[in-house]
Scaffold this motif. Structure first.
Motif, PDB file in Angstrom:
ATOM      1  N   SER A  92       0.876  -1.172   0.000  1.00 26.48           N
ATOM      2  CA  SER A  92       0.000   0.000   0.000  1.00 26.48           C
ATOM      3  C   SER A  92       0.909   1.216   0.000  1.00 26.48           C
ATOM      4  N   GLY A 115       0.126   4.514  -1.265  1.00 23.67           N
ATOM      5  CA  GLY A 115      -0.496   5.800  -1.518  1.00 23.67           C
ATOM      6  C   GLY A 115      -1.208   5.887  -2.849  1.00 23.67           C
ATOM      7  N   TYR A 116      -1.205   4.813  -3.620  1.00 21.09           N
ATOM      8  CA  TYR A 116      -1.973   4.788  -4.854  1.00 21.09           C
ATOM      9  C   TYR A 116      -3.426   4.439  -4.522  1.00 21.09           C
ATOM     10  N   SER A 117      -4.329   4.546  -5.490  1.00 15.92           N
ATOM     11  CA  SER A 117      -5.735   4.253  -5.236  1.00 15.92           C
ATOM     12  C   SER A 117      -5.973   2.769  -4.951  1.00 15.92           C
ATOM     13  N   LYS A 118      -5.126   1.900  -5.500  1.00 19.88           N
ATOM     14  CA  LYS A 118      -5.238   0.468  -5.257  1.00 19.88           C
ATOM     15  C   LYS A 118      -3.894  -0.058  -4.792  1.00 19.88           C
ATOM     16  N   ARG A 123       7.783   2.526  -6.042  1.00 23.00           N
ATOM     17  CA  ARG A 123       7.744   3.866  -5.457  1.00 23.00           C
ATOM     18  C   ARG A 123       9.169   4.283  -5.093  1.00 23.00           C
TER      19      ARG A 123
END
Length: 163
Positions: A93, A95-98, A138
């Motif tokens: 996880s 910070g992206y939408s999924k 990331r």
């Protein structure tokens, strides 16, 4: 030219079949391809024709990997960044939408803690490729330093906008 002679540590087995060399030990197995034939006498190994320096280093990495293993630690730096595993998937996880879901290779095992995780494998090449793939999801930000960092890595952040 002097022959390269490799002495195997205790508990390490090495075999060759049609150019595919298998080195096995208590941490696992490592396979690599070689054009040289393997000749064995006890715990002494000789490759004929001689290995070039690149293949020799791969063989030595394989031996060290099956004896000691390799570990790469990755740290998550950022608000709301989490990591978890489910079956053979690494769930990030970031910070992206999924969430980002990555398949963990068979040779790699993962140890989780709160904001960091360790990748462990006897095969250095597979381990480095997987760690790079995880980190590419990331990269560290140059202004806040948020992202996936290698263990002990220091990010020099740029100065923000002056008012």
């Amino acid at each position: 030219m002097k022959a390269q002679v490799f002495r195997l540590p205790l508990g390490v087995r090495c075999s060759s079949n049609n150019g595919k060399v298998c080195v096995s030990g208590n941490k696992g197995k490592v396979f690599f391809y070689s054009v040289s034939n393997l000749h064995r006498k006890g715990d002494v190994i000789i490759f004929l024709p001689y290995l070039n320096p690149y293949q020799s280093s791969i063989f030595m990495q394989a031996v060290q990997g099956v004896v000691l293993g390799y570990t790469i630690e990755l740290n998550l730096k950022g608000i709301g960044y989490k990591v978890s595993t489910k079956e053979r998937n690494l769930i990030l996880s970031l910070g992206y939408s999924k969430p980002v879901i990555l398949n963990i290779p068979e040779e790699v095992s993962v140890k989780l803690s709160k904001k960091s995780f360790s990748l462990i494998s006897p095969n250095m090449g597979v381990l480095q490729n997987f760690a790079t793939m995880v980190r590419s999801q990331r990269f560290p930000d140059s202004y806040k330093g948020a992202g996936i960092l290698y263990g002990g890595e220091i990010i020099l952040c740029k100065e923000g906008k002056k008012t």
